[in-house]
Design a protein around this motif. Sequence first.
Motif, PDB file in Angstrom:
ATOM      1  N   THR A   1       0.876  -1.192   0.242  1.00 15.49           N
ATOM      2  CA  THR A   1      -0.070   0.050  -0.020  1.00 15.49           C
ATOM      3  C   THR A   1       0.805   1.248   0.031  1.00 15.49           C
ATOM      4  O   THR A   1       2.087   1.123   0.116  1.00 15.49           O
ATOM      5  CB  THR A   1      -0.959  -0.050   1.329  1.00 15.49           C
ATOM      6  N   GLU A   2       0.155   2.462  -0.305  1.00 14.65           N
ATOM      7  CA  GLU A   2       0.858   3.516  -0.157  1.00 14.65           C
ATOM      8  C   GLU A   2       2.060   3.997  -1.007  1.00 14.65           C
ATOM      9  O   GLU A   2       3.128   4.426  -0.677  1.00 14.65           O
ATOM     10  CB  GLU A   2       1.061   4.143   1.175  1.00 14.65           C
TER      11      GLU A   2
ATOM     12  N   ASP B   1       1.797  -4.152   5.863  1.00 20.61           N
ATOM     13  CA  ASP B   1       1.508  -2.895   4.844  1.00 20.61           C
ATOM     14  C   ASP B   1       1.781  -1.397   5.459  1.00 20.61           C
ATOM     15  O   ASP B   1       1.572  -1.382   6.715  1.00 20.61           O
ATOM     16  CB  ASP B   1       0.139  -2.922   4.328  1.00 20.61           C
ATOM     17  N   TYR B   2       2.200  -0.713   4.435  1.00 17.67           N
ATOM     18  CA  TYR B   2       2.181   1.057   4.949  1.00 17.67           C
ATOM     19  C   TYR B   2       1.022   1.411   5.373  1.00 17.67           C
ATOM     20  O   TYR B   2      -0.012   1.153   4.593  1.00 17.67           O
ATOM     21  CB  TYR B   2       3.019   1.674   3.905  1.00 17.67           C
ATOM     22  N   GLN B   3       1.041   2.180   6.390  1.00 15.91           N
ATOM     23  CA  GLN B   3      -0.316   2.757   7.037  1.00 15.91           C
ATOM     24  C   GLN B   3       0.044   4.233   7.615  1.00 15.91           C
ATOM     25  O   GLN B   3       1.041   3.886   8.317  1.00 15.91           O
ATOM     26  CB  GLN B   3      -1.203   1.961   7.951  1.00 15.91           C
ATOM     27  N   TYR B   4      -0.598   5.083   7.145  1.00 20.76           N
ATOM     28  CA  TYR B   4      -0.157   6.635   7.714  1.00 20.76           C
ATOM     29  C   TYR B   4       1.645   6.663   7.482  1.00 20.76           C
ATOM     30  O   TYR B   4       2.216   7.334   8.148  1.00 20.76           O
ATOM     31  CB  TYR B   4      -0.302   6.530   9.122  1.00 20.76           C
TER      32      TYR B   4
ATOM     33  N   CYS C   1       5.208   1.803   8.814  1.00 22.95           N
ATOM     34  CA  CYS C   1       5.227   0.472   8.403  1.00 22.95           C
ATOM     35  C   CYS C   1       5.627  -0.357   9.911  1.00 22.95           C
ATOM     36  O   CYS C   1       6.707  -0.151  10.220  1.00 22.95           O
ATOM     37  CB  CYS C   1       5.923  -0.108   7.327  1.00 22.95           C
TER      38      CYS C   1
END
Length: 738
Positions: free
Chosen positions: A379-380, A411-414, A417
């Motif tokens: 993601t991202e 997964d990447y968030q904000y 990771c």
Amino acid sequence: MQMSFRKALLFGFLLILPQLLWSQTYTLFAEKGKVGVRSGQEVSIPARYDNIGWSNQSFQWVGEIVGYQLNGLWGLLNKEGEILSPPIYSGLQALPNQTVIFWENIRAHRTQKYGLMDGEGKILIPNTYAYLHFAAPYYIASQKSGSKMLQGLLDPSGKSILPITYPAIQALSSELLEITQADGLKNLYSTSQKQFVSAFQWESFQPFHDFFIGYKQGWGYVFTAQGNQLNTSGFSDIRLQDGKLQIKTQPQWEIIGLDNTPKQRLAFEEIKIVSQGVFWARTHTAQWLISPSGNTLFGPYEQLVPTSNDWALFKQNGKWGMANFFGNVFLPAEYDSLYADELYIYLFQKTGFDKGWQVLNYKKEPIAHESFDYIERSTEGMIKVERKGKWGFINKSTRTVIPCLYDRVADYQYNQCVVEYHGREGVIDKKGYWILLPEYLTIHPLTPSIYLTKYPSGISSIRDTATVYYETANKISLHGALLLERNSENRFGLNSWLGKPIAPVQFDFISDEINDSLLVVRQGQQWGAIYRNGKWALPLSARYDTIAGYNEGLFRVVIDGSYGFVNKAGQLRIANRYENAQDFSEGMAAIRILGKWGYINAQERLIIQPQFEEVGSFRQGLAEVKRKGKTGIINTKGELLLPTEFDSLEKVDTEYYITQKNGKYGLMSTQGVILQTEKFETMRALPNHLFLIQRNGKWGTLNAQGLSTLPLIYDTLMLDEANQVFIGCIQGNWQSLL
């Protein structure tokens, strides 16, 4: 004059004597490390050779001769043990037609040269060929031309039947050879007729029982084992049923306007819509990209996979390449696997210096200077990469490569990771810098700066990079926009993500959030409701058996086993006199009395008498009801707009219902006007007030008035909304060929 019996007997014995002598049994025997041959008990060939027979270690006579080996080389003997040829050959191969292929190793060129001799040792074809292969009654001869190996056809005397100019020649039967020319197209050659069966136009030949199937532009044509073509129009399938050879004629694909105007006919087995102006199409052996007018944009190839950003991945000779929709090749077909997204291309090679996965941008520049064992989209804008069991990332926007150091990555968030490093979890940013050092058992990001973490000691906490907001020994889990805390006695409480107490840990039950950010709670025998901020919406009370729901300012409650409604002050606004009830919707609530459902308003006035087995809530002034197992539609006055005679109803826009009775579908307006009775196996709503229908396995369309716009004749029917056309297919029929 008649022959006497004694003379006849003697004459017959003389006739069979040569056969008796010929059928003598020959066996190999070894003596002092050497090999010889016995005929019965007598030595026919003394044991003075390293081997007798042929290079494949078999022993059989070819006419009157057999091979022998001395000092690694082969020669020829006859049955009396006389040497017909000194040991000068690298190998000998006996053939069923009593000839022998021989070859010599040419050390200077590190090659072998092949020739042919007869059963008496006479050279028929000199050893000038790179390879010889027996294809009765001829021989396939190979010669190297530059870096390529070419083949031709010789008769037993060495006379050229076909010149040595073909990339491949293969025997299919005793009478047919498959010949491949330089462009890859194939033809059949009849050895009995000494001629080609047709032109070089075939993509491949495959055996089918006693026949061969030739494929041209993906369609099949049947040939007998003698090379006779049985059909002139290509087929899409073939079978042998009850001893009869049957073929299925080509499907008929059509492009049709919305007004049933035919526009184009196409000859493919399958067609799919890719994008505006591009269709994917295939036959049995090939795939294309075509325009709606049927013009080829790209292909044919073994496989074609269109991507979402107008590129096509294509497979040729087992390898993958990449091109645009109009056939301009961007990457040649050299890769074992390939896929692409909007920013990068991912290439995989099984062997070679760069084996593994590589990542390129659309300028064909490598993003990393190494290959990877595994690649996974994340993601991202991040790409997960794995090398030697460790994980890292490639940042699409900055092309940053985070080295493969981690045991596991999320997964990447904000823009951050969670990663596992040496058995502990931490958090990194998109450049690989630590936000939280790896010292936790688990980490769950709640916001860009707040985390739910677990220490090795078992304490859960919420923290950012500097501050511990909240710590507890209880278990914590996400509960919508709040944190649900549970102690060892299974009591529940609520906290904000910053650790602000919302509800103390004292409740036996806390529901998910319902209307107006309310949560139903239970403590012992008392029920109540709180807001997300912890304030009471309905104070705890033991008078409720349960709180079942809330809408339009009223709680649906059960008191003494019966349903009623109370306001936020706990006042009983609608008495608990009902067997069951639903929440209010559009000012009315469904209630059940004596097993039947009706509707009341907020003043407890009975608006619609209890008369239904099942009911739904009102939406836009209409509700679905059931009576005697059948469904209908009522308005807020209780009037049946659609009678209760349907198995199901599906509302389309605001004007139509797709109706169902006895497994069949029809069409009705919301005013109850029957547009089509229930006679279709399937009905689906399409744009432009059209309906896709199916009957007896065939597809067609209806308009909003229930009139047929496309007849029910298609086995497949699709709407290409961008081009405002339908794509329809009528499958072929099975026909007996023999």
